[in-house]
Each structure stands twice: as C-alpha cells, then as structure tokens.
Design a protein around this motif. Structure first.
Motif, PDB file in Angstrom:
ATOM      1  N   THR A  96      30.304  25.788 -41.958  1.00  0.00           N
ATOM      2  CA  THR A  96      31.343  24.989 -41.028  1.00  0.00           C
ATOM      3  C   THR A  96      31.205  25.354 -39.598  1.00  0.00           C
ATOM      4  O   THR A  96      30.845  26.570 -39.326  1.00  0.00           O
ATOM      5  CB  THR A  96      32.910  25.316 -41.250  1.00  0.00           C
ATOM      6  N   ALA A  97      31.110  24.153 -38.625  1.00  0.00           N
ATOM      7  CA  ALA A  97      30.790  24.547 -37.293  1.00  0.00           C
ATOM      8  C   ALA A  97      32.194  24.186 -36.599  1.00  0.00           C
ATOM      9  O   ALA A  97      32.768  23.314 -36.863  1.00  0.00           O
ATOM     10  CB  ALA A  97      29.844  23.666 -36.887  1.00  0.00           C
ATOM     11  N   ILE A  98      32.455  25.053 -35.603  1.00  0.00           N
ATOM     12  CA  ILE A  98      33.675  24.643 -34.702  1.00  0.00           C
ATOM     13  C   ILE A  98      33.141  24.278 -33.523  1.00  0.00           C
ATOM     14  O   ILE A  98      32.172  25.043 -32.832  1.00  0.00           O
ATOM     15  CB  ILE A  98      34.604  25.919 -34.666  1.00  0.00           C
ATOM     16  N   MET A  99      33.187  23.151 -32.974  1.00  0.00           N
ATOM     17  CA  MET A  99      33.020  22.704 -31.783  1.00  0.00           C
ATOM     18  C   MET A  99      34.054  22.298 -30.814  1.00  0.00           C
ATOM     19  O   MET A  99      35.054  22.166 -31.153  1.00  0.00           O
ATOM     20  CB  MET A  99      32.199  21.219 -31.892  1.00  0.00           C
ATOM     21  N   GLY A 100      33.611  22.274 -29.500  1.00  0.00           N
ATOM     22  CA  GLY A 100      34.754  21.871 -28.503  1.00  0.00           C
ATOM     23  C   GLY A 100      34.064  22.257 -27.047  1.00  0.00           C
ATOM     24  O   GLY A 100      33.307  23.224 -26.975  1.00  0.00           O
ATOM     25  N   PRO A 101      34.380  21.595 -26.118  1.00  0.00           N
ATOM     26  CA  PRO A 101      34.081  22.106 -25.014  1.00  0.00           C
ATOM     27  C   PRO A 101      34.621  23.479 -24.264  1.00  0.00           C
ATOM     28  O   PRO A 101      35.322  24.176 -24.945  1.00  0.00           O
ATOM     29  CB  PRO A 101      34.875  20.956 -23.718  1.00  0.00           C
ATOM     30  N   SER A 102      34.062  23.812 -22.997  1.00  0.00           N
ATOM     31  CA  SER A 102      34.577  25.223 -22.606  1.00  0.00           C
ATOM     32  C   SER A 102      35.963  25.105 -22.367  1.00  0.00           C
ATOM     33  O   SER A 102      36.574  24.191 -21.821  1.00  0.00           O
ATOM     34  CB  SER A 102      33.714  25.350 -21.321  1.00  0.00           C
ATOM     35  N   VAL A 154      27.253  13.741 -34.204  1.00  0.00           N
ATOM     36  CA  VAL A 154      28.031  14.952 -33.677  1.00  0.00           C
ATOM     37  C   VAL A 154      27.991  14.431 -32.117  1.00  0.00           C
ATOM     38  O   VAL A 154      29.030  14.823 -31.523  1.00  0.00           O
ATOM     39  CB  VAL A 154      27.602  16.228 -33.737  1.00  0.00           C
ATOM     40  N   HIS A 155      26.975  14.187 -31.761  1.00  0.00           N
ATOM     41  CA  HIS A 155      26.791  13.649 -30.307  1.00  0.00           C
ATOM     42  C   HIS A 155      27.820  12.677 -30.006  1.00  0.00           C
ATOM     43  O   HIS A 155      28.698  12.542 -28.981  1.00  0.00           O
ATOM     44  CB  HIS A 155      25.365  13.066 -29.910  1.00  0.00           C
ATOM     45  N   ALA A 156      27.827  11.621 -30.873  1.00  0.00           N
ATOM     46  CA  ALA A 156      29.117  10.508 -30.638  1.00  0.00           C
ATOM     47  C   ALA A 156      30.369  11.079 -30.444  1.00  0.00           C
ATOM     48  O   ALA A 156      31.156  10.964 -29.476  1.00  0.00           O
ATOM     49  CB  ALA A 156      28.682   9.424 -31.667  1.00  0.00           C
ATOM     50  N   ALA A 157      30.623  11.902 -31.223  1.00  0.00           N
ATOM     51  CA  ALA A 157      32.006  12.617 -31.585  1.00  0.00           C
ATOM     52  C   ALA A 157      32.114  13.364 -30.134  1.00  0.00           C
ATOM     53  O   ALA A 157      33.445  13.306 -29.694  1.00  0.00           O
ATOM     54  CB  ALA A 157      32.102  13.416 -32.716  1.00  0.00           C
ATOM     55  N   THR A 158      31.320  14.119 -29.892  1.00  0.00           N
ATOM     56  CA  THR A 158      31.489  15.025 -28.687  1.00  0.00           C
ATOM     57  C   THR A 158      31.594  14.191 -27.427  1.00  0.00           C
ATOM     58  O   THR A 158      32.539  14.366 -26.539  1.00  0.00           O
ATOM     59  CB  THR A 158      30.108  15.862 -28.471  1.00  0.00           C
ATOM     60  N   VAL A 211      39.919  20.715 -29.151  1.00  0.00           N
ATOM     61  CA  VAL A 211      40.074  20.218 -27.881  1.00  0.00           C
ATOM     62  C   VAL A 211      41.566  20.745 -27.364  1.00  0.00           C
ATOM     63  O   VAL A 211      42.434  20.669 -28.095  1.00  0.00           O
ATOM     64  CB  VAL A 211      40.223  18.743 -27.346  1.00  0.00           C
ATOM     65  N   ASP A 212      41.817  21.354 -26.249  1.00  0.00           N
ATOM     66  CA  ASP A 212      43.040  22.137 -25.668  1.00  0.00           C
ATOM     67  C   ASP A 212      43.707  22.641 -26.852  1.00  0.00           C
ATOM     68  O   ASP A 212      44.970  22.944 -26.981  1.00  0.00           O
ATOM     69  CB  ASP A 212      43.893  20.981 -25.186  1.00  0.00           C
ATOM     70  N   GLY A 213      43.024  23.831 -27.642  1.00  0.00           N
ATOM     71  CA  GLY A 213      43.588  24.668 -28.573  1.00  0.00           C
ATOM     72  C   GLY A 213      43.973  23.848 -29.854  1.00  0.00           C
ATOM     73  O   GLY A 213      44.959  24.513 -30.640  1.00  0.00           O
ATOM     74  N   ARG A 214      43.885  22.489 -30.069  1.00  0.00           N
ATOM     75  CA  ARG A 214      44.115  21.904 -31.346  1.00  0.00           C
ATOM     76  C   ARG A 214      42.869  21.195 -32.066  1.00  0.00           C
ATOM     77  O   ARG A 214      42.017  20.838 -31.189  1.00  0.00           O
ATOM     78  CB  ARG A 214      45.084  20.704 -30.888  1.00  0.00           C
ATOM     79  N   VAL A 215      43.022  21.033 -33.233  1.00  0.00           N
ATOM     80  CA  VAL A 215      41.981  20.649 -34.102  1.00  0.00           C
ATOM     81  C   VAL A 215      42.145  18.914 -33.966  1.00  0.00           C
ATOM     82  O   VAL A 215      43.211  18.518 -34.277  1.00  0.00           O
ATOM     83  CB  VAL A 215      41.804  20.773 -35.526  1.00  0.00           C
ATOM     84  N   VAL A 216      41.156  18.305 -33.232  1.00  0.00           N
ATOM     85  CA  VAL A 216      41.558  16.819 -33.111  1.00  0.00           C
ATOM     86  C   VAL A 216      40.630  16.018 -33.929  1.00  0.00           C
ATOM     87  O   VAL A 216      40.861  14.887 -33.989  1.00  0.00           O
ATOM     88  CB  VAL A 216      40.986  16.360 -31.553  1.00  0.00           C
ATOM     89  N   ASP A 217      39.461  16.444 -34.572  1.00  0.00           N
ATOM     90  CA  ASP A 217      38.657  15.687 -35.388  1.00  0.00           C
ATOM     91  C   ASP A 217      37.778  16.708 -36.310  1.00  0.00           C
ATOM     92  O   ASP A 217      37.732  17.798 -36.284  1.00  0.00           O
ATOM     93  CB  ASP A 217      37.747  14.789 -34.592  1.00  0.00           C
ATOM     94  N   GLU A 218      37.215  15.937 -37.523  1.00  0.00           N
ATOM     95  CA  GLU A 218      36.428  16.539 -38.455  1.00  0.00           C
ATOM     96  C   GLU A 218      35.456  15.587 -38.855  1.00  0.00           C
ATOM     97  O   GLU A 218      35.490  14.356 -38.705  1.00  0.00           O
ATOM     98  CB  GLU A 218      37.277  16.969 -39.783  1.00  0.00           C
ATOM     99  N   LEU A 219      34.234  16.214 -39.231  1.00  0.00           N
ATOM    100  CA  LEU A 219      33.201  15.538 -39.593  1.00  0.00           C
ATOM    101  C   LEU A 219      32.450  16.114 -40.924  1.00  0.00           C
ATOM    102  O   LEU A 219      32.098  17.256 -40.707  1.00  0.00           O
ATOM    103  CB  LEU A 219      32.182  15.386 -38.303  1.00  0.00           C
ATOM    104  N   ASP A 220      32.265  15.485 -41.897  1.00  0.00           N
ATOM    105  CA  ASP A 220      31.573  15.933 -42.964  1.00  0.00           C
ATOM    106  C   ASP A 220      30.120  15.560 -43.068  1.00  0.00           C
ATOM    107  O   ASP A 220      29.838  14.387 -42.486  1.00  0.00           O
ATOM    108  CB  ASP A 220      32.389  15.507 -44.431  1.00  0.00           C
TER     109      ASP A 220
END
Lengths: 841, 253
Positions: free
Chosen positions: B46-52, B241-245, B225-234
């Motif tokens: 599992t990868a956890i992604m998000g901006p700084s 990923v690029h598109a979602a980001t 984003v901002d401390g909440r899970v906003v999306d998931e991708l299997d």
C-alpha cells in the motif's frame, strides 16, 4: 546490546579521549595517595619487625599508652639489676639490657639533621640487636661508635673518622665500624649512632640505668607464657611486651602519623574526581544529544528505553574501567612523586619498594568506575527519553523542567540560609551543609540561569564585533552545555578561592594573636621539625647565662589522653610567664599553677562543663589517670598563642612526663638592651647548639605564617589539578559542539564569515565560559570562605582577610587559560568548509 | 511461506479510524490528521500519497506506533495501539513492525550485518538462518555484510535497511520515502525489492511517498489531503497516479 555498547565506545573514542583523561587523573591521585601511605606504613612495620627479630620480650617502664599523635612516648629508665632478675625466670634463655635515646650527630662540626629521629643506642649483639657490622668492628671501648651505612654514605664518614654526638652530654667518638639494618643500609630518615652500653648511659645521662631489657625465650617456651611469668616476677611497674606487641604499637604510631597526610591527599583526589565527574557528565550529554537521531532510530526498530539507558551506562562502564586501569598504573608511579609532596607537609616517608595493596586496586578501580557511571546517569536517562519520531525530524532542546528549577531554588535557599547562619556564628557543620547545597543548586539551576548569566557577563563581547556576539549567543543557546562546563570549572575555582581565603585569614589571625599575647623580645626554638620541640636543659642554661637576658621562660608540650582521645597540653613557668606574655584569664589565676592543677581554655571548659575548683581527670603515659584541679580559665585566643587549651606548670609536667626537652624559650631582654644586640648575644651563646635558633617576635610570627603559606601553596597546586581537568572540559565540550554545529558554521562561512572570524567566535566562547566560571566560582568560594572563617573562629570572630592579589591572579589565569582551552576547537571550527552547510550527512 | 491470499478473504493488517493528531498549541496549532480513516490489507503493498503537509508521514507514524493520537483508534492486527504504554508500543514495534526510513537508517558504528541483525539482537531473538539467507539473497548485499554504513553507497544502505526491516519477519513493513535520497535507477531497485517482499515473501508493506512513479509500484494507493483520506486507487499505473495527484493536489504541489 553489549556488542552495540562496545561498538559505540569504539566509534566515539576521540570524543571520549579527554573524558578518559579526567578519569585517569582522578584515579591516579587516589592510587598514588593510597600506595604511598601503604608503602610508608609497610616500611615502618618492617623496621619494627626487623628491630625485634630474634627477641621474644621487651621490658620497659610501664606507660598508660604507647604513643600519641604519632609520637612514641618516652619512658623512665629501668634499674640495671632487673636483667639478673629476669635471667632467673624459668624459660628465659638470655636477657640483655640496652640504652636507647636521641643523640644528634655532628660531622666536621656540622650537625647531621635527618628528617626523622637521630638515634643513639647501645650496641647489642645478635639476637638482641638488629644491626650487623658491614665494615670494621663493633664498638668495644668507651669512645667507639658505629654508624649506619646510609648515614656514613650521606655525610661522607669512613671508619677511623671522628664524629660528635650530642645527647644529654656531648661526646666526641671514633668511628670503628659501619652497620646495616637487616637488608637495609639504615633506618628510614634517621641517623644511627651505636656505642657501648656505658657510653650510651653516660651520653644519655642514665647513670647505671637502662631504657629497656630484651629477652629471648628458651626453646619451646611460648612468648605469651613467658610474658606472664616475667611480669609476675618483676611486678606491674614494668611493661613486658611480646615482639608482636612492640611491632603493632610501633605500627599504630606510624599509622596515626600517616593518617593526616592520607586524608589530605585523598580529599584533593576527591576534588579532582568531583570536577572530573562534571566533565564526564557533560561529555556524555553532548554525545547523547549528537546521537539523538541514532538513538531514535534504535527506539524505532524496537530498543526499549531501558536498553538505551543500559547502553549509555555500559559505555560509561567501559570508559570508567579503562580510565581507572590506566589511572591505577600511573598512580603507582606517581606514588613516588607524592613522597615529595608529603615531605613538604612535614611528614617524612621512608624510601623503598612501593606497596600496592589489593585494597588500593579495588578502591582505585571502584572509585573511577563508580564516578564515571554515576556521572553518566543523567545523560543515560536523557538518552532513554529520546522519542522514536525524532529519528525523522530535526531535534530541538527542551527547556529545563519546572520541577528541576523548583528543586534548585530550594537547594539555593538552603545554601543561602546555611551560609548566612555560619556568618552569624553557627557551627562548621552548617558551612558543609551550605557547600553541598550550593553544589546541588549549581547543578540544578545551571541550565536555567546560564542563558541570562552568559548574556550579562558576555556583554563586553559585543565590543569584539559580530564574532563576539555570535559566541555569546552560542553559549546562551546551549544552556545545558554552558552550565555543565561552567560548573566544573567554577567548583575547582571555588575550592581554590575558599582555601586561599581560609588560609589567609588563619594566617593573619594566628600571627596577630601570637604577637598580641607573647611580649617576649626573643624566642628560641628548635630548628628541627619536632612535634614536642627539642631544646635540652643546656640551651636553657646557656641563654640564662647571657648578661643581656633578663628573663627566660620555658614552654613545653606534652600529650595526654582523655577517654581514648589524644589531647595536647602546654607546660609553662607561671612565675616568669607574666614577664614575656600577657595572658588574659577569664577566671582564677595562672599563678595558682605553681601549686599544681591545670588552667583550661574557656571554650574547652565550657564544652566539658568544668569550672574553677572542679577536678579534671587526665591520663598520662607515665603516671596513668590523674585528677588535676582546675585552677583557672584562660581566654581561648590567648591559649591558642600558647598552642594548646591546657596549661600546667613545669613541676606538674615533670611529675607526669619522662620527656625532658623544651619547645621554646621566651626571652625578655634587660632594660636598655636593643633587640638586635640581644639577639646577637643569644645567638653567640647558642653556637654550641646547632639545632637551637633564636629569632625576634616578628620573625617567629612570620615563620608561623610561612608554614601556613607552604601548606596553602601545596593545597592550591593540587587543587589546580582539578582546575586543569575543568579546562580540559572546556576544550572537550567546545570541540564536540563544533561537530554539532557543522552546518551552522558552514552556513556562516557561506555567507562570508572568514576562517579567522569563525576561530575567534569559538575562542570568545571559551573565554566567556571561563570568565563565567571565575565569577561564579570566586563568588561562591568567597562566600563559603568567609562563612568557614567565621565558623572556625568560634565565639570570638576572626576578621576575614581578603587575599585580593591572589584572587585577581586567579581571575587572570583562568581567563587566559580559557583562551588556551579554546585554541584546539577554534582550529577545528575554522577548518569546516562551506559545503558542510549544504551537504547532508 | 508464500501463501498467496485470495482477494475475497483479505484480512486487515492495520487500521486507523477517525484519527486526529495535532501539534503545537493555540494559534500555532497544526492539525496533521483530521479524522483519517484507512485500512491496510494483509499481504499487499500500500502506498500513502499526498502533498507536503497532508499528514501522510504522521499517519504512518501513528499506524506504526511511533507516535500517539489525540483521538480515534489505531489497530495493528487485533491490537489496539491507543491504549498501549510507550514500552508496550516499543515491544510491539520490535516484534511486529519493520521500518525503512528516507535517510539515516543505519547505526554508523555497526557493520551492515550487525545493523540487519539489530531488531533480533535488541529482542534477544535467535535469527532463523533459512529466512535470513533468503532475505539477504533477495536484497543482494551478501558480500558487503562486514562493511560499515559509511563504506556503502546510498542504494546499498537502503538495501541493508530493507533487509533489517524484513529479517525479524514483521507483520508490516513501513517505509517512509525510501527512495527520497536515491537516483531513479537505484530507487527503482529498492521499490522492486519491496514489491518482491510482498509478492514472494508474503509481506505487508506500507510506503509513504510523494513520488507518483514510486507509488505506481504499489498494489493500492491511498491519497491524503489536509489530514483526511480523499481517494483510493487499486492496481495503479503511473499515469493513473499522476492524474489523481494532479486532480487532488491542484495548486498545492
């Protein structure tokens, strides 16, 4: 985990090297002190054992105690006929009488003055005597003398030469042989003159009496059985001792003589270790903070807080063990060097192979390890508190906890209260409480106070430009580091300042008191360092016969015991004392001493609860328990000028003591004679007495002050060792902090700070820490010193004298040393490249 | 050991529910996690992604028991972390979790081999030789075990870190920007290693990253984003990923 600990210690060996030096120095001191005093003890014991080898019993006049304050008591002589009585006892194989006493040796008209005793003894052949002739023959005729090989070598005497021996009488003797003592060439720090029994009796003024009878038991007779049989035959007036008793009595005397020097050396070792402890704690703190990311990583991968604590303590254990081992080895070597130190304290220690008792090794290793590990406890706890997330973010320093500050404030209040009370006249114990409280307060409050103190004291650094300001801020921003470094140095400096003020005040007051009380024009004293003095009757008579002299009043010292504790007393001549001294009496009269009794110092009397008319029980070596009537109370400061708190008359002294030497002669000159003329006349009269020295009152007072100075100087030199360790601490701390500040310094360099400026920044910080320590240390030392002087001076306050010159010198030296301590870290800092700021490790 | 679990019977390896975590006080307060919910499936990458500043690192710290939460629940397997003491969490990390950090992964004074064995040494556990050999073979640094970290390249250091994370056979391996300090080729090798650990060795791996290319190696990506899970991708592709980001982080990165 142990493996990790060792790997850490290895990896940080450079950082820990200076810490190791601190452990090594402290332990060296401990080992040296113990080895030296043990060696001396052993050598004295060996000497006594050799002296009694082959002899089973020694018979002397009985005494209530063998020795006091390390001095063996003199005993009355025995009738010579006792030898025949003893020979007649069943079980005695043989018995021989001998005469032993003091006899100053003169070679070519110059006195041979050893550090220890000048022995004059009758020659006894083996098994009674322990000396054996190495060259020439034994003394057979009146006028023959045999010297010990060591003395002959030292003073260039050979068989056939003539020497003079001064005892009760003086004799010129022909050297017929040289003798050794067992495997030794002579007795430690002594000269030995061996003559025939009649010669010894004549020179020692014994008539046909002897000083001791030695007995050899017949085959198969136990010495203790024989002791009983002989004792029954000759009665209780005599003391029959087995060889073992004699050896242990001698060893006891030696032990108490060595106790003082041992305590002194060990307390200075303690000071060095205390300062070293701060240095160790500081180094570990820094290493822990530098390793916080690594510690956090360990926490993240599953090390428990306890494991990290154990690891840091383990590192301290390794360091302590290695440092103690090195220190112990060095200490054994240093033992020889300390012999010289002891000699300056007036304690003559014999030469010979060093004794390293298992106790010495255990104590030295134990002390080193315990001090190191204890010092690392704080840093270890901090290591355990590192949170695992810190591996992932920049660490920051925590402010000192409120609890710590509160505890520190309590300690500080206790310190202020104790010192205040001591200044108001409370006891010495309160000064000690104050000192401990100050130390605790310093440790607890240091980090809280360091920033503001550093900014205040460092204000002048602003004049040094931006480097000075940066240095000040660097010290202020690392409160824990600055506080620990400062405290270590401050403690060392406080000790030096304390001793200096105490010594100066004691000196000023004792010299003042002496001159207030003693009004004699001249004082004759023995030039030798003998506890009881050593002027014979002849000196007294010779001075009395000088026409310029109006009055000679003699002063003697003696020891007595009081429920096991040893005290001293002074014997005076009440009828003449008034003409050479003005002694203030609180009650009764000093003249009453003429009819016996004792005059007691007011403070001693108050402590004992005795008043004029009460009886005081005193135990004398010669006469045992005696009840003396208290006939007067003397002002305690005036008693101090006469050296002890108990005064008796010469007649009383003669009743209870065998010793028959004067400590000093207080001389009043005839009207119209100038002190210079009088001194010349007395000196002329004393030409025949090489060990008697005449001085005017000012010179005597000055000599007393010089003695205090000498001890003070030595103590200061030894304490400077602690200061040196603390300076090492500055070097070490700064060098370590440079590693921590690599990026910061790199950044400074990248924005245009020159290497020189960086170096000065570090040097200024070192100077700031040193000056901070001087301010804190001297202030504390001065406060405690003043309190100490007040507490020690009792009800009659002694003025505190401030050795301003010495203290100023201390400030200058410490500041310069700070600059020096900063040299190495400054160099290191100036070598940091610009890239360091941007490169990640 | 390589039991492949069927998608239908996937179990939960770790879970965060309504987790709130704040730093600082009053005006300077930062809400790093603001009601974050996430499930980590066993045996998956599992990868956890998000901006700084999205709270992704905080989420990882909380899930791994490195940090505490203000409110909400965190579970590793059946263990509720929020009620554990610091020492209990330490033991849990030691027994059940492995870590790979972005940098400063290794203790400088220990050799590579000693660093790998560290979790076992700390727990006084005996290494399983067969497993250890397999891990070493997988990461491919068998020849450099006697070297100290300073004698290894960045890529080699991260391989050692991965080996250390795997050697105690933890339930979950957490990796915090494991390729952040590496060039793309070396980074790919390390990601391949983590991928391999899930596939071949049956490990559960959680990786925090801000790099879409790295996230594409995972089985599943969770976006924060901002401390909440906003999306998931299997089963993401790099492009997805690029598109979602781009969609989520518009104006943020």
């Amino acid at each position: 985990m142990w493996h990790l600990t060792l790997a850490q210690a290895r990896a940080h060996r450079a950082r820990l090297a200076l810490t190791l030096v601190a452990v090594v120095l402290g332990v060296t001191f401990v080992t040296g002190s113990l080895a030296l005093t043990d060696t001396s003890q052993r050598l004295f014991e060996d000497q006594f054992r050799t002296a009694t080898a082959g002899v089973d019993l020694t018979i002397r006049d009985s005494a209530a105690f063998d020795s006091a304050m390390g001095v063996e008591v003199e005993r009355d002589p025995l009738p010579a006929g006792i030898v025949d009585t003893v020979r007649g006892v069943d079980g005695v194989a043989d018995a021989a009488a001998s005469a032993v006493g003091q006899g100053l040796l003169e070679v070519d008209g110059r006195p041979a003055v050893p550090a220890g005793p000048s022995v004059l003894s009758s020659w006894s052949p083996a098994p009674f005597g322990a000396f054996d002739v190495r060259e020439g023959t034994e003394p057979t005729e009146d006028g023959d003398v045999v010297l010990d090989v060591a003395t002959a070598r030292t003073y260039g005497v050979s068989v056939g030469d003539r020497v003079t021996v001064r005892a009760d009488r003086t004799g010129t003797l022909r050297v017929v042989g040289l003798a050794g003592f067992g495997t030794q060439d002579g007795l430690a720090d002594s000269t030995v003159a061996l003559v025939t029994l009649p010669t010894a009796q004549r020179l020692l003024g014994l008539g046909d009496e002897v000083t001791q009878v030695q007995v050899v038991a017949a085959e198969g007779v136990a010495p203790t059985d024989l002791q009983e049989a002989v004792g029954r035959r000759i009665g209780t007036a005599f003391d029959v001792a087995t060889a073992q008793d004699t050896v242990s009595a001698g060893a006891d005397a030696a032990r108490s003589r060595l106790a003082m020097i041992r305590v002194m050396l060990l307390s200075m070792a303690g000071a060095a270790l205390l300062v070293g402890g701060f240095l160790i704690a500081n180094t570990f703190s820094i290493v822990v903070s530098q390793r916080s990311r690594e510690l956090a990583l360990l926490r993240a991968v599953g090390a428990t807080a306890r494991q990290l604590r154990t690891s840091v303590l383990g590192e301290a254990l390794v360091l302590g063990a290695v440092g103690s081992a090195i220190g112990t080895v060095l200490g054994v070597a240093a033992g020889y060097g300390l012999r010289g130190v002891a000699a300056s304290f007036g304690v003559a220690l014999p030469d010979g192979g060093l004794v390293v008792a298992p106790r010495t090794l255990l104590v030295s290793l134990g002390v080193g390890v315990v001090v190191t590990v204890l010092s690392a406890v704080g840093p270890a706890r901090r290591a355990a508190r590192v949170a695992p997330v810190e591996a992932l973010r920049e660490s920051r320093t925590a402010a000192p906890s409120r609890r710590r500050v509160a505890a520190g404030a309590v300690a500080a209040s206790v310190a202020v209260a104790a010192v205040g009370a001591a200044l108001g006249g409370a006891g010495v114990a309160l000064v000690a409480v104050g000192a401990v409280a100050v130390l605790v307060a310093l440790v607890l409050l240091g980090p809280a106070l360091a920033p503001s103190l550093a900014r205040v004291v460092g204000r002048p650094l602003g004049a040094a430009g931006v480097t000075g300001r940066l240095a000040r801020e660097s010290a202020a921003r690392a409160p824990r580091r600055t506080a620990a470094t400062t405290t270590a140095l401050a403690v060392g400096l406080a000790l030096v300042a304390f001793m200096t003020i105490l010594g100066q005040s004691v000196k000023a007051s004792s010299a003042g008191t002496y001159q207030d009380v003693v009004s004699a024009d001249l004082v004759v004293e023995s030039a030798r360092a003998e506890m009881l003095g050593g002027l014979s009757h002849d000196v007294h008579h010779a001075v009395e016969d000088v026409p310029e002299v109006a009055v000679v009043s003699r002063v003697r010292y003696g020891h007595w015991k009081d429920a096991g504790a040893t005290s001293a007393l002074t014997a005076v001549e009440p009828e003449t004392l008034g003409e050479v001294a003005s002694v203030d009496m609180v009650a009764g009269s000093i003249d009453a001493l003429a009819d016996g009794g004792v005059v007691v110092a007011a403070d001693e009397a108050a402590e004992r609860g005795v008043e004029v008319g009460d009886m005081l029980t005193m135990t004398f070596a010669r006469t045992g328990d005696q009840d003396l009537e208290v006939v007067g109370l003397v002002d305690e400061r005036d008693a101090q000028a006469l050296a002890t708190g108990y005064l008796v008359s010469m007649e009383t002294y003669a009743e209870h003591f065998t010793e028959d030497v004067d400590a000093s002669l207080l001389v009043a000159l005839a009207d119209g004679v100038s002190v210079a003329d009088g001194e010349r006349a007395v000196a002329d009269a004393l030409t025949g007495f090489p060990t008697a020295a005449v001085r005017d009152l000012a010179a005597v007072a000055q000599a007393r002050a010089a003695a205090v100075d000498e001890i003070l100087g030595l103590v200061t030199v030894l304490l400077l060792l602690a200061v040196a360790i603390a300076l090492l601490g500055i070097t070490n701390t700064l060098a370590l902090s440079i590693v921590e500040r690599t990026r910061e310094i790199g950044l400074l360099r990248s924005v245009g700070t020159t290497r020189r400026q960086v170096a000065w920044m570090v040097r200024w910080e070192a100077v700031l820490v040193a000056v901070l320590a001087v301010v804190v240390g001297v202030a504390l030392g001065a406060g405690l010193g003043a309190a100490g002087v007040r507490a020690l001076s009792g009800s009659d306050p002694v003025a505190v004298s401030w050795p301003v010159g010495r203290l100023a010198l201390l400030v200058l030296v410490a500041t310069a040393a700070g600059l020096l301590a900063g040299a190495l870290p400054a160099r290191r800092a100036s070598r940091i490249g610009v890239l360091a700021a941007v490169a990640r490790r | 050991m390589t039991t492949t679990l069927l998608p239908a019977t996937r179990t939960v390896a770790a879970e965060a529910r309504a987790v709130v975590k704040t730093y600082g006080k009053a005006e300077t307060e930062v809400r790093a996690l603001d009601g974050a919910d996430v499930r980590i499936d066993r045996g998956r990458f599992t990868a956890i992604m998000g901006p700084s500043g999205s709270g992704k690192s905080t989420l990882m710290h909380v899930l791994a028991g490195l940090d505490t939460v203000d409110s909400g629940q965190v579970r590793i397997g059946d263990t509720e972390l929020t009620s554990l003491t610091e020492d209990q969490r330490t033991l849990l990390r030691r027994e059940r979790i492995g870590f790979v950090f972005q940098s400063f992964n290794l203790v400088p004074s220990l050799t590579a081999g000693e660093n790998i064995a560290l979790p076992l040494t700390l727990a006084r556990r005996r290494p399983d030789p067969a497993w250890t050999d397999r891990v070493l073979e997988t990461v491919g640094i068998a020849g450099r075990l006697g070297h100290r970290p300073s004698e290894l390249s960045g890529g080699q250091q991260q391989r050692v870190a991965v080996a250390r994370a795997l050697v105690a056979r933890p339930e979950i391996v957490f990796a915090d920007e494991p390729t952040g300090n590496l060039d793309s080729r070396t980074g790919d090798a390390v990601l391949g290693l983590l991928r391999h650990a899930t596939g071949e060795l049956g490990q559960t791996v959680v990786m925090v990253t801000h790099d879409p290319a790295a996230a594409a190696h995972a089985d599943r990506v969770v976006f924060l984003v901002d401390g909440r899970v906003v999306d998931e991708l299997d089963d993401p592709t790099s492009a997805a990923v690029h598109a979602a980001t781009a969609r989520l982080g518009a104006g943020k990165e």
